[in-house]
Design a protein around this motif. Structure first.
Motif, PDB file in Angstrom:
ATOM      1  N   SER A 176       0.837  -1.203   0.000  1.00 48.39           N
ATOM      2  CA  SER A 176       0.000   0.000   0.000  1.00 48.39           C
ATOM      3  C   SER A 176       0.868   1.248   0.000  1.00 48.39           C
ATOM      4  O   SER A 176       1.968   1.272   0.555  1.00 48.39           O
ATOM      5  N   LYS A 177       0.334   2.284  -0.634  1.00 44.16           N
ATOM      6  CA  LYS A 177       1.022   3.564  -0.672  1.00 44.16           C
ATOM      7  C   LYS A 177       0.132   4.633  -0.048  1.00 44.16           C
ATOM      8  O   LYS A 177      -1.079   4.469   0.078  1.00 44.16           O
ATOM      9  N   GLY A 178       0.755   5.717   0.333  1.00 49.14           N
ATOM     10  CA  GLY A 178       0.025   6.847   0.882  1.00 49.14           C
ATOM     11  C   GLY A 178       0.804   8.115   0.668  1.00 49.14           C
ATOM     12  O   GLY A 178       1.987   8.079   0.298  1.00 49.14           O
ATOM     13  N   TYR A 179       0.151   9.238   0.880  1.00 50.69           N
ATOM     14  CA  TYR A 179       0.832  10.526   0.723  1.00 50.69           C
ATOM     15  C   TYR A 179       1.589  10.849   1.999  1.00 50.69           C
ATOM     16  O   TYR A 179       1.031  10.817   3.090  1.00 50.69           O
ATOM     17  N   ILE A 180       2.879  11.100   1.841  1.00 50.39           N
ATOM     18  CA  ILE A 180       3.710  11.492   2.972  1.00 50.39           C
ATOM     19  C   ILE A 180       4.319  12.855   2.688  1.00 50.39           C
ATOM     20  O   ILE A 180       4.562  13.223   1.530  1.00 50.39           O
ATOM     21  N   SER A 181       4.537  13.607   3.727  1.00 54.08           N
ATOM     22  CA  SER A 181       5.116  14.945   3.581  1.00 54.08           C
ATOM     23  C   SER A 181       6.634  14.846   3.465  1.00 54.08           C
ATOM     24  O   SER A 181       7.290  14.195   4.275  1.00 54.08           O
ATOM     25  N   VAL A 182       7.178  15.472   2.425  1.00 54.06           N
ATOM     26  CA  VAL A 182       8.622  15.456   2.183  1.00 54.06           C
ATOM     27  C   VAL A 182       9.162  16.882   2.277  1.00 54.06           C
ATOM     28  O   VAL A 182       8.594  17.808   1.690  1.00 54.06           O
ATOM     29  N   GLU A 183      10.236  17.054   3.030  1.00 49.43           N
ATOM     30  CA  GLU A 183      10.901  18.356   3.139  1.00 49.43           C
ATOM     31  C   GLU A 183      12.316  18.219   2.583  1.00 49.43           C
ATOM     32  O   GLU A 183      13.055  17.317   2.974  1.00 49.43           O
ATOM     33  N   GLU A 200       4.274  13.297  -1.310  1.00 46.48           N
ATOM     34  CA  GLU A 200       4.724  12.279  -2.247  1.00 46.48           C
ATOM     35  C   GLU A 200       3.956  10.992  -2.012  1.00 46.48           C
ATOM     36  O   GLU A 200       3.770  10.567  -0.872  1.00 46.48           O
ATOM     37  N   PHE A 201       3.498  10.372  -3.095  1.00 48.14           N
ATOM     38  CA  PHE A 201       2.765   9.105  -2.997  1.00 48.14           C
ATOM     39  C   PHE A 201       3.789   7.990  -2.900  1.00 48.14           C
ATOM     40  O   PHE A 201       4.505   7.699  -3.859  1.00 48.14           O
ATOM     41  N   SER A 202       3.878   7.370  -1.722  1.00 49.96           N
ATOM     42  CA  SER A 202       5.018   6.496  -1.451  1.00 49.96           C
ATOM     43  C   SER A 202       4.614   5.264  -0.646  1.00 49.96           C
ATOM     44  O   SER A 202       3.592   5.241   0.052  1.00 49.96           O
ATOM     45  N   GLU A 203       5.454   4.212  -0.743  1.00 50.57           N
ATOM     46  CA  GLU A 203       5.293   3.011   0.082  1.00 50.57           C
ATOM     47  C   GLU A 203       5.806   3.234   1.501  1.00 50.57           C
ATOM     48  O   GLU A 203       5.582   2.393   2.379  1.00 50.57           O
ATOM     49  N   ASN A 204       6.458   4.351   1.725  1.00 50.27           N
ATOM     50  CA  ASN A 204       7.096   4.606   3.016  1.00 50.27           C
ATOM     51  C   ASN A 204       6.089   5.103   4.042  1.00 50.27           C
ATOM     52  O   ASN A 204       6.186   6.202   4.586  1.00 50.27           O
ATOM     53  N   ILE A 205       5.096   4.258   4.307  1.00 47.99           N
ATOM     54  CA  ILE A 205       4.043   4.593   5.274  1.00 47.99           C
ATOM     55  C   ILE A 205       4.212   3.735   6.524  1.00 47.99           C
ATOM     56  O   ILE A 205       4.931   2.733   6.515  1.00 47.99           O
ATOM     57  N   LEU A 206       3.521   4.107   7.595  1.00 46.36           N
ATOM     58  CA  LEU A 206       3.701   3.450   8.890  1.00 46.36           C
ATOM     59  C   LEU A 206       3.451   1.948   8.824  1.00 46.36           C
ATOM     60  O   LEU A 206       4.197   1.160   9.416  1.00 46.36           O
ATOM     61  N   LEU A 207       2.404   1.516   8.132  1.00 46.92           N
ATOM     62  CA  LEU A 207       2.094   0.089   8.073  1.00 46.92           C
ATOM     63  C   LEU A 207       3.255  -0.715   7.504  1.00 46.92           C
ATOM     64  O   LEU A 207       3.625  -1.763   8.039  1.00 46.92           O
TER      65      LEU A 207
END
Length: 348
Positions: free
Chosen positions: A60-67, A99-106
């Motif tokens: 699963s992917k989700g939107y994560i905030s990137v700085e 960014e739409f990424s796999e790097n989510i908490l789950l």
């Protein structure tokens, strides 16, 4: 707490099967025929099958905030960060974007669990190698330190609900291994064991009646019957299970404790747990019943090793309250028979 450790592994598997419909998938069928020495082996086997299923379905992917600092404007410009980092010297600016990424908490929890399990000597070398071999699928996922607090931030929705079973089992197995390895007192280990099995017990009871009966099954919140609509600071009355049929309603509260009845002093007469009895009585009295609706309550305890077990029916202010105990050590066919018999006392 001796009883908790003595629940047959097969019955824990059945409880998981009801609590999580996922275990009905063809891939898991082999588990039902295998024998396990301990619950850790069961959890590890489930993960060895379940995580590859998740991978095949796509992480699963989700939107994560990137700085980041960049010479290309995207997202929002962070003026304060740009100044603090003195980024303009290099003709760059600080930007913040989604960014739409796999790097989510789950996925972070699963990766951290795989890392932990691949190094644990509490599971077989074969399992360690299998878990290690799954790590390359998580290269885009950040490493996080595995901690029980991670699960507190997990949120599910329709897009990621397929993760729930695996992420919960990750926690079950991590807790089991963690308390085996720690120097935590035996009392604390028993408390944690009780809490973990209590949650599973509640899910199992709800799912069992949902699947095995034709009652209307729900677990609503009950609203306080206040006289002036003022409800500030009143506790939430969240039911575990409500069964309804033919203008009859049974409110069930599942209880998994090391002690089901209490005595004021050692060797004294055992009594019902007053807090639990008050709770179910309050549920009944605040249930907004129709004029011809009959309402009853049930405290459904998991049986302990104590000599005296709850097995009583009370008539209080025109309502029945059933207090019963379920033996989780017996054959599962008897568990099913007992559960159906308990509620049939009221409905028939």
């Amino acid at each position: 707490m001796e009883r908790n450790n003595n629940i047959p592994i097969r019955n824990i598997y059945y409880m998981l099967s009801y609590a999580y419909q996922t275990l009905n998938l063809t891939e898991y069928k082999q588990i039902g025929t295998e024998k396990f020495e301990n619950v850790k082996e069961l959890y590890a086997k489930i993960l060895s099958i379940g995580i590859p299923i998740l991978i095949r379905g796509g992480l699963s992917k989700g939107y994560i905030s990137v700085e980041e600092t960049s010479n290309v404007i995207k997202g929002k410009i962070d003026i304060n960060s740009t100044i603090k980092k003195n980024a303009l010297v290099n003709k760059k600016i600080a930007v913040v974007y989604d960014e739409f990424s796999e790097n989510i908490l789950l996925n972070q929890i699963i990766k951290a669990t795989l890392v932990y399990l691949s190094r644990s000597n509490k599971i077989s070398q074969k399992m360690r190698r299998l878990f290690y071999g799954l790590l390359p699928y998580f290269t885009e996922v950040s490493d996080v330190e595995l901690d029980l607090k991670l699960w507190n931030n997990v949120r599910y929705n329709r897009q990621n609900i397929r993760y729930q079973f695996i992420v919960d089992v990750c926690r079950y197995l991590y807790e089991q291994l963690l308390f085996d390895e720690s120097s935590t007192s035996q009392m604390m280990k028993e408390v944690q064991d009780e809490q973990r099995l209590s949650s599973l017990y509640e899910k199992f009871i709800y799912a069992f009646f949902k699947r095995e009966t034709k009652y209307k099954v729900s677990h609503p919140q009950i609203q306080w019957s206040v006289d002036d609509e003022f409800t500030d600071a009143l506790p939430i009355m969240q039911t575990d299970l409500v069964l309804q049929k033919d203008k009859k309603t049974l409110i069930v509260d599942a209880k998994f404790y090391s002690e089901n009845m209490v005595a004021r002093f050692e060797g004294g007469m055992t009594k019902q747990n007053s807090g639990n009895l008050y709770q179910i009585f309050t549920y009944i009295n605040n249930w907004k019943a129709d004029p011809e609706e009959k309402v009853a309550g049930m405290l459904l305890y998991a049986k302990t090793t104590a000599l005296n077990q709850p097995n009583h029916i009370y008539q209080i202010k025109g309502n029945q309250i059933f207090v019963v105990s379920l033996d989780l050590q017996q054959d599962f066919s008897n568990i099913k028979e007992n559960l159906l018999a308990y509620v049939n006392q009221f409905f028939t």
